[in-house]
Design a protein around this motif. Sequence first.
Motif, PDB file in Angstrom:
ATOM      1  N   MET A 110      52.374  66.539  -5.672  1.00 22.54           N
ATOM      2  CA  MET A 110      51.502  66.986  -4.595  1.00 22.54           C
ATOM      3  C   MET A 110      50.951  68.375  -4.862  1.00 22.54           C
ATOM      4  N   ARG A 111      49.736  68.601  -4.314  1.00 22.16           N
ATOM      5  CA  ARG A 111      49.147  69.943  -4.339  1.00 22.16           C
ATOM      6  C   ARG A 111      49.220  70.514  -2.932  1.00 22.16           C
ATOM      7  N   ILE A 112      49.590  71.792  -2.850  1.00 24.02           N
ATOM      8  CA  ILE A 112      49.719  72.466  -1.553  1.00 24.02           C
ATOM      9  C   ILE A 112      48.703  73.597  -1.491  1.00 24.02           C
ATOM     10  N   LEU A 113      48.002  73.656  -0.370  1.00 24.46           N
ATOM     11  CA  LEU A 113      47.119  74.793  -0.085  1.00 24.46           C
ATOM     12  C   LEU A 113      47.713  75.510   1.116  1.00 24.46           C
ATOM     13  N   ALA A 114      48.194  76.737   0.890  1.00 25.15           N
ATOM     14  CA  ALA A 114      48.845  77.500   1.960  1.00 25.15           C
ATOM     15  C   ALA A 114      47.951  78.659   2.352  1.00 25.15           C
ATOM     16  N   SER A 115      47.573  78.719   3.634  1.00 28.32           N
ATOM     17  CA  SER A 115      46.754  79.829   4.102  1.00 28.32           C
ATOM     18  C   SER A 115      47.458  80.498   5.268  1.00 28.32           C
ATOM     19  N   GLU A 116      47.060  81.709   5.570  1.00 30.70           N
ATOM     20  CA  GLU A 116      47.716  82.416   6.670  1.00 30.70           C
ATOM     21  C   GLU A 116      47.443  81.682   7.989  1.00 30.70           C
ATOM     22  N   PHE A 117      48.434  81.694   8.856  1.00 35.43           N
ATOM     23  CA  PHE A 117      48.283  81.027  10.147  1.00 35.43           C
ATOM     24  C   PHE A 117      47.446  81.909  11.051  1.00 35.43           C
ATOM     25  N   LEU A 118      46.494  81.298  11.742  1.00 30.73           N
ATOM     26  CA  LEU A 118      45.598  82.070  12.599  1.00 30.73           C
ATOM     27  C   LEU A 118      46.106  82.083  14.042  1.00 30.73           C
ATOM     28  N   HIS A 119      46.316  83.270  14.554  1.00 29.29           N
ATOM     29  CA  HIS A 119      46.723  83.419  15.953  1.00 29.29           C
ATOM     30  C   HIS A 119      45.470  83.725  16.754  1.00 29.29           C
ATOM     31  N   GLY A 120      44.824  82.692  17.195  1.00 36.85           N
ATOM     32  CA  GLY A 120      43.575  82.907  17.925  1.00 36.85           C
ATOM     33  C   GLY A 120      43.194  81.657  18.670  1.00 36.85           C
ATOM     34  N   ASP A 121      41.926  81.566  19.040  1.00 32.17           N
ATOM     35  CA  ASP A 121      41.415  80.429  19.799  1.00 32.17           C
ATOM     36  C   ASP A 121      40.280  79.772  19.044  1.00 32.17           C
ATOM     37  N   ARG A 122      40.280  78.457  19.074  1.00 32.01           N
ATOM     38  CA  ARG A 122      39.204  77.731  18.423  1.00 32.01           C
ATOM     39  C   ARG A 122      37.915  77.884  19.214  1.00 32.01           C
ATOM     40  N   MET A 123      36.794  77.868  18.531  1.00 33.08           N
ATOM     41  CA  MET A 123      35.517  78.175  19.184  1.00 33.08           C
ATOM     42  C   MET A 123      35.177  77.171  20.282  1.00 33.08           C
ATOM     43  N   ASP A 124      35.497  75.895  20.075  1.00 35.14           N
ATOM     44  CA  ASP A 124      35.132  74.912  21.098  1.00 35.14           C
ATOM     45  C   ASP A 124      35.928  75.175  22.389  1.00 35.14           C
ATOM     46  N   VAL A 125      37.152  75.669  22.244  1.00 36.56           N
ATOM     47  CA  VAL A 125      37.966  76.000  23.417  1.00 36.56           C
ATOM     48  C   VAL A 125      37.377  77.233  24.114  1.00 36.56           C
ATOM     49  N   VAL A 126      36.952  78.215  23.333  1.00 33.63           N
ATOM     50  CA  VAL A 126      36.321  79.417  23.893  1.00 33.63           C
ATOM     51  C   VAL A 126      35.069  79.031  24.683  1.00 33.63           C
ATOM     52  N   LEU A 127      34.267  78.135  24.104  1.00 34.26           N
ATOM     53  CA  LEU A 127      33.025  77.738  24.760  1.00 34.26           C
ATOM     54  C   LEU A 127      33.304  76.936  26.027  1.00 34.26           C
ATOM     55  N   ALA A 128      34.299  76.045  25.958  1.00 34.38           N
ATOM     56  CA  ALA A 128      34.613  75.224  27.128  1.00 34.38           C
ATOM     57  C   ALA A 128      35.101  76.098  28.285  1.00 34.38           C
ATOM     58  N   ASP A 211      30.403  71.697   7.160  1.00 38.09           N
ATOM     59  CA  ASP A 211      31.048  71.219   8.390  1.00 38.09           C
ATOM     60  C   ASP A 211      31.254  72.428   9.313  1.00 38.09           C
ATOM     61  N   PHE A 212      30.191  73.176   9.480  1.00 39.65           N
ATOM     62  CA  PHE A 212      30.243  74.460  10.187  1.00 39.65           C
ATOM     63  C   PHE A 212      30.044  74.199  11.672  1.00 39.65           C
ATOM     64  N   TRP A 213      31.142  73.853  12.340  1.00 36.96           N
ATOM     65  CA  TRP A 213      31.031  73.526  13.760  1.00 36.96           C
ATOM     66  C   TRP A 213      32.201  74.153  14.500  1.00 36.96           C
ATOM     67  N   PRO A 214      32.163  74.152  15.853  1.00 42.22           N
ATOM     68  CA  PRO A 214      33.137  74.949  16.605  1.00 42.22           C
ATOM     69  C   PRO A 214      34.596  74.639  16.290  1.00 42.22           C
ATOM     70  N   ARG A 215      34.919  73.422  15.886  1.00 43.90           N
ATOM     71  CA  ARG A 215      36.325  73.122  15.608  1.00 43.90           C
ATOM     72  C   ARG A 215      36.794  73.695  14.273  1.00 43.90           C
ATOM     73  N   ASN A 216      35.871  74.206  13.492  1.00 44.48           N
ATOM     74  CA  ASN A 216      36.250  74.862  12.229  1.00 44.48           C
ATOM     75  C   ASN A 216      36.028  76.363  12.283  1.00 44.48           C
ATOM     76  N   ASP A 228      38.431  75.141   6.762  1.00 44.15           N
ATOM     77  CA  ASP A 228      38.111  73.825   6.208  1.00 44.15           C
ATOM     78  C   ASP A 228      36.935  73.858   5.240  1.00 44.15           C
ATOM     79  N   PHE A 229      37.229  74.049   3.984  1.00 48.30           N
ATOM     80  CA  PHE A 229      36.182  74.219   2.972  1.00 48.30           C
ATOM     81  C   PHE A 229      35.991  72.968   2.126  1.00 48.30           C
ATOM     82  N   GLU A 230      36.358  71.825   2.689  1.00 41.10           N
ATOM     83  CA  GLU A 230      36.298  70.567   1.938  1.00 41.10           C
ATOM     84  C   GLU A 230      34.888  70.234   1.472  1.00 41.10           C
ATOM     85  N   THR A 231      33.914  70.494   2.334  1.00 40.27           N
ATOM     86  CA  THR A 231      32.548  70.072   2.008  1.00 40.27           C
ATOM     87  C   THR A 231      31.677  71.239   1.535  1.00 40.27           C
TER      88      THR A 231
END
Lengths: 348, 213
Positions: A110-128, A211-216, A228-231
């Motif tokens: 397996m390959r692991i991609l480890a990134s720092e955990f973000l302590h914040g709010d997702r944009m779609d939640v902020v907008l809602a 995939d530049f949208w509020p959930r990312n 999410d840099f998949e695309t």
Amino acid sequence: MPGFETGRASLLGQLDEELGGGPRSWTDLIVVRNVGPVLSARPLSGDGVSTRGFNAILLSPRGTPSHYLKVRSAGNEAFLREATVHTALGRHPDARSMVTRARTFLHGPMRILASEFLHGDRMDVVLAKGKGKGVWSETVGKVIAASQPFWGALGQVLEKSGEIPAGSATLGEATREFATLRESGLSDGTVRTLSDRLREVWLPPVPQHGDFWPRNLFRVGEGWRILDFETCGSVDLPLFDIFHLIRGSVYAAGGGGAGTWLESWAAVGREADALRESVKPHADGLDQDQIEAALVGYLTLFSARLIRRGNPRNRTAPWIWELERLPEILGKPLVSQAVRGLSAQGPL
Amino acid sequence: MSHDLSALRLVDLEIADESRLNLLWIEGFIKGGSALEISVPGLPLRPALEALFDKVTHIPASSENVSGRACRIPAPNQTFDLVTLYGRRPSLPTLREILRVLRPSGVLYLAVRNRWWYGRVRVANPHPGSRGLFGGPRLVRTVRAVGFSVVRQYYLDPSLATPRDFIPAHRPSLATRELTLRKEGETGPMRRAFVQLGLFGFLYPGRLILARV
């Protein structure tokens, strides 16, 4: 460390080694998106490969989240690319304020991609939460402004990795996707009309997130982080990310049914003015035909992507519906005027 | 280009079957020895087990050999490295039998529906034998009492059939998971109330126990 180790290093042991901050125990790994088998009993291909693995939250020994992990098959080339782009962007001086630092390594198959955990709010939640309080345009404008360096950095990272953009944006690919969309219900008349808008239009290639949208997008303090840099780089159509952000944020803010976002920049009022101001720099140098072609290309490419990934009809139908309505909406005087206002030609 | 969505759904189900065993891999338990699946209809682990182990034996989880008083697994002592029972609560005799057939350092992989899940009141019992489907905190104590030395419990969400989340039954882990869901806007007032009161055991439909001899 107590566990079920059988002479081979456990995942937790390697995470402690690679990321530091250990020693951790079995309670410090929370699997949050177990979407496919780590080792499949049968060969998988295409989208099956991309869904093999899991995501996880890693806690520090103090019990607070420290990292977010993506774990996929080592043979997943798309994931290797995502991991490479993410780690490169996290180190780039222009992008590092918007991209989490990350590292990638192998653990067995397996390959692991480890990134720092973000302590914040997702944009779609902020907008809602800010629905009805005028938060929408201010938030979208801030995100677009803050992300400006990211797109420049993305282009540099991709160029350095050898993924040099083609001489023109991939409108040809959009044209080829009409066949897929026709099978999902897009009418022949609409296909002909939209094809005409793409014909003989040249667009400069500008690498996009894809995939530049509020959930990312995550708000952390006063700033924003991109996930999410998949695309990344799979699309080089200018304004693709901007359109996707506007579409997603209008819906996240509760802004009406399918297609309403298409007319959002034609609306009158402070919010619409703010939106147009934030979009204008990204349309720099493009004329009205080019901006409209970019919009057709965005809806076409994204709809086709959803269909090819096997999304159910209730998810793809709104996109098809928007494509059907697009010629009519672009023909409306106010919309046409607003689009022209964004363009190099300026307002009428 | 046609797009056969029904074929994709079939692949999704097969992916789900095999992903139920990802926790074994996470724990580093890939032995290549022998495994016993006490198989429950609708919740197979067979394809994944056959990819991981050299020899896999299957016996059906009938009520006699799982919930009954006189359970007998047709195998000599210390035969298997892994025994799985996914979707049924074992009786005390069954747990003793499982312990008997496991090798030293062998592992039991046991999953049951959570007796205390608040959503249970909305789910009609499918058939009279549903009593053997659920387990609560007592099951962990029973597994320990039988003689397993290391016992770990996880909660499964959103279901036993397709476990997307494996959450250690440990307060900081559960609190982190719930905080993440809240940040993503996926918790309602009732769920937040359970979390405030520390009643995490009511939130998840499944329990998974990993126990080592």
